[in-house]
Scaffold this active site. Structure first.
Site, PDB file in Angstrom:
ATOM      1  N   CYS A   1       0.135   3.698   2.597  1.00  0.00           N
ATOM      2  CA  CYS A   1       0.501   3.298   4.072  1.00  0.00           C
ATOM      3  C   CYS A   1       1.925   3.492   4.249  1.00  0.00           C
ATOM      4  CB  CYS A   1       0.194   1.997   4.052  1.00  0.00           C
ATOM      5  SG  CYS A   1      -1.567   1.460   3.973  1.00  0.00           S
TER       6      CYS A   1
ATOM      7  N   CYS B   1       0.964  -1.133  -0.074  1.00  0.00           N
ATOM      8  CA  CYS B   1       0.012   0.010   0.161  1.00  0.00           C
ATOM      9  C   CYS B   1       0.990   1.203  -0.073  1.00  0.00           C
ATOM     10  CB  CYS B   1      -0.890   0.165   1.262  1.00  0.00           C
ATOM     11  SG  CYS B   1      -1.966   1.443   1.477  1.00  0.00           S
TER      12      CYS B   1
END
Length: 108
Positions: free
Chosen positions: A32, A29
């Protein structure tokens, strides 16, 4: 540096009663990964006052299923063993936004 929370220890950390912030993330991600330096900075700044940790949904999944995490990054906030639903954040966040929510958590 933020702690790595696992299914083996995360409930104990939440139930300790201390303020807790959990960053649900994964290595694949991009947003993230981009949040990691900010989360680590905040973990250092609030050390001793707030437990700030990262929960990797690739390696762990019990807590993610329990709190119905459908997209990441997501930040959950806990105090006195309970989730503070008004402070849940989804998506990339600025350091200032995270700090403001941590301060709200501490003020509860």
């Amino acid at each position: 540096m933020a702690k790595e929370f696992t299914d083996a220890d995360v409930h104990q950390i939440i139930e300790s009663g201390r303020p807790v912030v959990i960053d649900f993330w994964a290595t694949w991600c991009g947003p993230c990964v981009g949040m990691t330096p900010i989360v680590n900075e905040l973990a250092e700044e609030y050390e001793g006052r707030v437990e700030i940790g990262k929960y990797n949904i690739e390696e762990q999944n019990d807590l993610a299923a329990e709190y119905r995490i459908m997209s990441i990054p997501v930040f959950l906030f806990f105090k006195d063993g309970k989730q503070i639903r008004d402070l849940r954040l989804a998506g990339s966040q600025s350091k200032a936004t995270l700090q403001a929510n941590i301060e709200k958590l501490l003020a509860l």
